[in-house]
Design a protein around this motif. Structure first.
Motif, PDB file in Angstrom:
ATOM      1  N   GLN A   1       6.804  14.507   3.158  1.00 46.47           N
ATOM      2  CA  GLN A   1       7.159  13.112   2.923  1.00 46.47           C
ATOM      3  C   GLN A   1       8.581  13.062   2.373  1.00 46.47           C
ATOM      4  N   VAL A   2       9.415  12.245   2.992  1.00 38.40           N
ATOM      5  CA  VAL A   2      10.804  12.074   2.570  1.00 38.40           C
ATOM      6  C   VAL A   2      10.897  10.772   1.779  1.00 38.40           C
ATOM      7  N   GLY A   3      11.247  10.878   0.501  1.00 36.68           N
ATOM      8  CA  GLY A   3      11.385   9.694  -0.341  1.00 36.68           C
ATOM      9  C   GLY A   3      12.764   9.082  -0.215  1.00 36.68           C
ATOM     10  N   LEU A   4      12.833   7.757  -0.226  1.00 35.59           N
ATOM     11  CA  LEU A   4      14.088   7.016  -0.150  1.00 35.59           C
ATOM     12  C   LEU A   4      14.174   6.072  -1.340  1.00 35.59           C
ATOM     13  N   ASP A   5      15.296   6.113  -2.051  1.00 33.86           N
ATOM     14  CA  ASP A   5      15.489   5.265  -3.225  1.00 33.86           C
ATOM     15  C   ASP A   5      16.713   4.387  -3.051  1.00 33.86           C
ATOM     16  N   LEU A   6      16.603   3.134  -3.474  1.00 39.50           N
ATOM     17  CA  LEU A   6      17.730   2.201  -3.486  1.00 39.50           C
ATOM     18  C   LEU A   6      18.400   2.257  -4.854  1.00 39.50           C
ATOM     19  N   ASN A   7      19.734   2.329  -4.857  1.00 43.83           N
ATOM     20  CA  ASN A   7      20.497   2.376  -6.102  1.00 43.83           C
ATOM     21  C   ASN A   7      21.718   1.464  -5.976  1.00 43.83           C
TER      22      ASN A   7
END
Length: 179
Positions: free
Chosen positions: A118-124
């Motif tokens: 699973q590849v996690g994606l975060d908004l910053n």
């Protein structure tokens, strides 16, 4: 001192920017939907996206759903992308309390990615502004990409009898398969 207007609020304009989830296989393209909800009309959005497996992702494009908005991105230090959506014509996205799908981010997942990961994606560093450039208070929600398991035809993250039934339905042309 007194306040004119609607006492029901909102007192402070707010927006929520969130990434959707997606599923793919190693070596293929994957589209991540971008959602927005806001108490005010929105004139522009800027954000960065980081990932727990950034070396496995190669960004291809950011595409606005609204034809009046332009979208583009740049890589920062090969570890994150900075994206921007704006209108040169002065268009605004309508205020909507529920999430509206307003853009897609396309990546290519490395062929070396591990099946079942699973590849996690975060908004910053998110900036959402109204039509005249005033920043809104922003909440964010990241997303993820599930890398399918080998043999997981039904895309439920399990290899079981459902996959056999789905495969037979594709062969017999009862169901139509996706990419």
């Amino acid at each position: 001192n007194f306040l004119l207007g609607d006492w029901g609020g909102p007192w402070y304009p707010q927006a929520t920017l969130s990434l959707g989830n997606s599923q793919t296989i190693p070596g293929s393209d994957v589209i991540i939907p971008l959602f927005l909800s806001s108490t005010e009309f929105v004139g522009g959005v800027q954000f960065t996206i980081t990932s727990n497996m950034q070396d496995a992702l190669n960004p291809i494009e950011i595409e606005s759903i609204d034809p009046c908005f332009s979208a583009d991105f740049n890589m920062i230090d090969d570890e994150q992308i900075i994206g921007i959506l704006f209108s040169l014509e002065g268009c605004e996205l309508d205020a909507a309390e529920s999430s509206v799908h307003f853009a897609n981010i396309t990546y290519t997942l490395s062929a070396d990615s591990e099946w079942g990961s699973q590849v996690g994606l975060d908004l910053n560093n998110v900036i959402v502004s109204d039509g005249v450039g005033n920043a809104l208070s922003v909440n964010t929600q990241g997303g993820f990409i599930n890398v399918s398991l080998l043999g997981d035809v039904s895309s439920d993250s399990e290899v079981n009898v459902v996959d056999i039934v789905s495969l037979i339905n594709f062969i017999l042309l009862i169901d139509e398969s996706s990419d």
